[in-house]
Design a protein around this motif. Structure first.
Motif, PDB file in Angstrom:
ATOM      1  N   SER A 115      -2.738   6.014  -0.584  1.00 40.15           N
ATOM      2  CA  SER A 115      -2.519   4.883   0.309  1.00 40.15           C
ATOM      3  C   SER A 115      -1.250   4.133  -0.065  1.00 40.15           C
ATOM      4  CB  SER A 115      -3.709   3.922   0.251  1.00 40.15           C
ATOM      5  OG  SER A 115      -3.779   3.275  -1.003  1.00 40.15           O
ATOM      6  N   GLU A 116      -0.701   3.439   0.910  1.00 32.05           N
ATOM      7  CA  GLU A 116       0.524   2.678   0.671  1.00 32.05           C
ATOM      8  C   GLU A 116       0.293   1.577  -0.360  1.00 32.05           C
ATOM      9  OE1 GLU A 116       3.541  -0.326   3.112  1.00 32.05           O
ATOM     10  OE2 GLU A 116       2.375   1.189   4.202  1.00 32.05           O
ATOM     11  N   ILE A 117      -0.852   0.919  -0.309  1.00 30.50           N
ATOM     12  CA  ILE A 117      -1.143  -0.157  -1.262  1.00 30.50           C
ATOM     13  C   ILE A 117      -1.205   0.389  -2.676  1.00 30.50           C
ATOM     14  CG2 ILE A 117      -2.886  -1.831  -1.982  1.00 30.50           C
ATOM     15  CD1 ILE A 117      -3.628  -2.209   0.937  1.00 30.50           C
ATOM     16  N   ALA A 118      -1.890   1.509  -2.848  1.00 25.74           N
ATOM     17  CA  ALA A 118      -2.006   2.110  -4.181  1.00 25.74           C
ATOM     18  C   ALA A 118      -0.652   2.583  -4.688  1.00 25.74           C
ATOM     19  CB  ALA A 118      -2.997   3.265  -4.142  1.00 25.74           C
ATOM     20  N   GLN A 119       0.162   3.147  -3.790  1.00 28.53           N
ATOM     21  CA  GLN A 119       1.498   3.604  -4.190  1.00 28.53           C
ATOM     22  C   GLN A 119       2.354   2.435  -4.670  1.00 28.53           C
ATOM     23  OE1 GLN A 119       3.020   5.649  -0.744  1.00 28.53           O
ATOM     24  NE2 GLN A 119       1.908   7.543  -1.174  1.00 28.53           N
ATOM     25  N   LYS A 120       2.296   1.324  -3.938  1.00 25.14           N
ATOM     26  CA  LYS A 120       3.096   0.163  -4.322  1.00 25.14           C
ATOM     27  C   LYS A 120       2.610  -0.456  -5.632  1.00 25.14           C
ATOM     28  CE  LYS A 120       5.128  -1.334   0.049  1.00 25.14           C
ATOM     29  NZ  LYS A 120       5.353  -2.471   0.969  1.00 25.14           N
ATOM     30  N   GLN A 121       1.303  -0.445  -5.853  1.00 23.81           N
ATOM     31  CA  GLN A 121       0.779  -0.964  -7.113  1.00 23.81           C
ATOM     32  C   GLN A 121       1.253  -0.122  -8.284  1.00 23.81           C
ATOM     33  OE1 GLN A 121      -3.447  -0.973  -6.323  1.00 23.81           O
ATOM     34  NE2 GLN A 121      -3.435  -3.070  -5.517  1.00 23.81           N
ATOM     35  N   LYS A 122       1.222   1.184  -8.105  1.00 27.09           N
ATOM     36  CA  LYS A 122       1.708   2.082  -9.155  1.00 27.09           C
ATOM     37  C   LYS A 122       3.202   1.907  -9.365  1.00 27.09           C
ATOM     38  CE  LYS A 122       2.114   6.972 -10.362  1.00 27.09           C
ATOM     39  NZ  LYS A 122       1.602   8.329 -10.109  1.00 27.09           N
ATOM     40  N   LEU A 123       3.943   1.840  -8.268  1.00 26.30           N
ATOM     41  CA  LEU A 123       5.389   1.672  -8.349  1.00 26.30           C
ATOM     42  C   LEU A 123       5.748   0.367  -9.046  1.00 26.30           C
ATOM     43  CD1 LEU A 123       8.083   2.938  -7.551  1.00 26.30           C
ATOM     44  CD2 LEU A 123       7.899   1.805  -5.340  1.00 26.30           C
ATOM     45  N   GLN A 124       4.977  -0.687  -8.769  1.00 26.28           N
ATOM     46  CA  GLN A 124       5.201  -1.983  -9.414  1.00 26.28           C
ATOM     47  C   GLN A 124       5.077  -1.864 -10.926  1.00 26.28           C
ATOM     48  OE1 GLN A 124       5.895  -5.048  -7.862  1.00 26.28           O
ATOM     49  NE2 GLN A 124       6.155  -5.899  -9.913  1.00 26.28           N
ATOM     50  N   THR A 125       4.032  -1.186 -11.390  1.00 29.60           N
ATOM     51  CA  THR A 125       3.819  -0.997 -12.829  1.00 29.60           C
ATOM     52  C   THR A 125       4.949  -0.191 -13.456  1.00 29.60           C
ATOM     53  OG1 THR A 125       1.419  -1.060 -12.504  1.00 29.60           O
ATOM     54  CG2 THR A 125       2.224  -0.101 -14.562  1.00 29.60           C
TER      55      THR A 125
END
Length: 339
Positions: free
Chosen positions: A149-159
């Motif tokens: 999902s886009e939300i999960a991808q962005k959370q991972k990318l943020q980390t």
């Protein structure tokens, strides 16, 4: 005898009440007609808005013609959006930089069975960036391996980006990327990030100098799209570029350092010790022996308190003038005040 009934004067007939099924058919038809008209109106608005965006881009201040995605012109009031000039994407130096970075990433991740073919498509979700940073830094990040999902991808990318930024130790104003720009597949942001990583971890690659991208900035003000162009520097020019421009004929003397012998002997003189001849090749006969000499001189420089030079030993051996000048200038800066 009964008389036959007389016909009454003709009068307008009252409409026959329609059955529920008939009314349902009419309502359905009107609903479809209304939906079709609404869709046509919406499509017309989108078309007009897109045309407005293209006209804004093609104003006299922006002579180039751009092929715009409809989404690039559908902006809210005061919203800003950037896009790369398509003509800029074909620049030979930019293409060279992209190829060098792709080859470097694939070399680093060869053990992971990851093959990068397109920087924007392969790096935007954080998966490849995670693996690349883990290899370079030598640590495992606590993030999900696969995200859909886009939300999960962005959370991972943020980390991942937070950890990268900590490692690079850059000031906030020098960080030219963020979660939104990378996830939106901005080639400008991704190139800035990869160049910073390659320089910080001293990647054994040579980046082309003075690579820039023409960027178009579009903003909607008072219902009108306005545009301007900026030149985004990816790799910068420095004092050595100016030196090459004005006095290239006077720089051939640095080729004497190509075999590494003078660099080794120079370090011995500057540090005040004798370098045993068995540690290097006094008369190197091939490319590998010259690379050994230059690499050994780099080790001596580090022993003397200097950072490891950014150029590769192979660049010095190949008589790359700028790389050689950078090494010599670092030595001059370090020892100029030494008696």
């Amino acid at each position: 005898m009964a008389s036959s009934p007389q016909k009454s004067p003709s009068s307008p007939k009252s409409p026959t009440p329609k059955s529920p099924s008939s009314r349902k058919k009419d309502d359905s038809f009107l609903g479809k007609l209304g939906g079709t008209l609404a869709r046509r109106k919406k499509a017309k608005e989108v078309s007009e808005l897109q045309e407005e965006g293209i006209n804004a881009i093609n104003l006299p201040l922006s002579p180039s013609h751009y092929e715009l995605d409809p989404e690039d012109t559908m902006l809210e009031e005061n919203e800003v959006r950037t896009m790369v000039d398509p003509n800029s994407k074909n620049d030979c130096k930019l293409q060279e930089l992209i190829k060098v970075l792709i080859d470097w990433i694939n070399d680093v991740l060869v053990g992971e069975r990851i093959i990068v073919k397109d920087l924007t498509e392969d790096l935007y979700d954080g998966q490849v960036l995670q693996k690349l940073f883990e290899k370079l830094e030598g640590e495992k990040l606590n993030v999900a391996e696969v995200t859909q999902s886009e939300i999960a991808q962005k959370q991972k990318l943020q980390t991942v980006l937070e950890r990268i930024n900590e490692s690079l130790k850059l000031s906030t104003r020098n960080i030219r990327w963020n979660v939104d720009s990378v996830h939106a597949k901005s080639i400008v942001a991704i190139l800035h990030l990869l160049v910073a990583l390659s320089q910080h971890f001293r990647a054994p690659i040579r980046l082309p100098d003075h690579v820039s991208i023409q960027v178009v900035v579009v903003q909607k003000r008072e219902g009108i799209l306005q545009s301007r162009q900026i030149q985004e520097e990816i790799t910068e020019r420095d004092a050595f570029d100016t030196l090459f421009d004005h006095a290239p004929d006077k720089l051939n003397v640095v080729k004497k350092f190509a075999d590494g012998v003078y660099l080794v002997l120079l370090m011995g003189l500057l540090e005040g010790y004798f370098v045993p001849l068995y540690n290097f090749f006094l008369t190197p006969e091939n490319f590998d022996q010259k690379v050994h000499n230059v690499s050994f001189s780099f080790e001596l420089m580090q022993d003397g308190g200097l950072e490891r030079p950014k150029p590769r030993p192979e660049d010095i051996v190949n008589c790359d003038l700028k790389s050689t000048l950078r090494v010599l200038y670092n030595l001059f800066s370090r020892y100029r005040n030494v008696d």
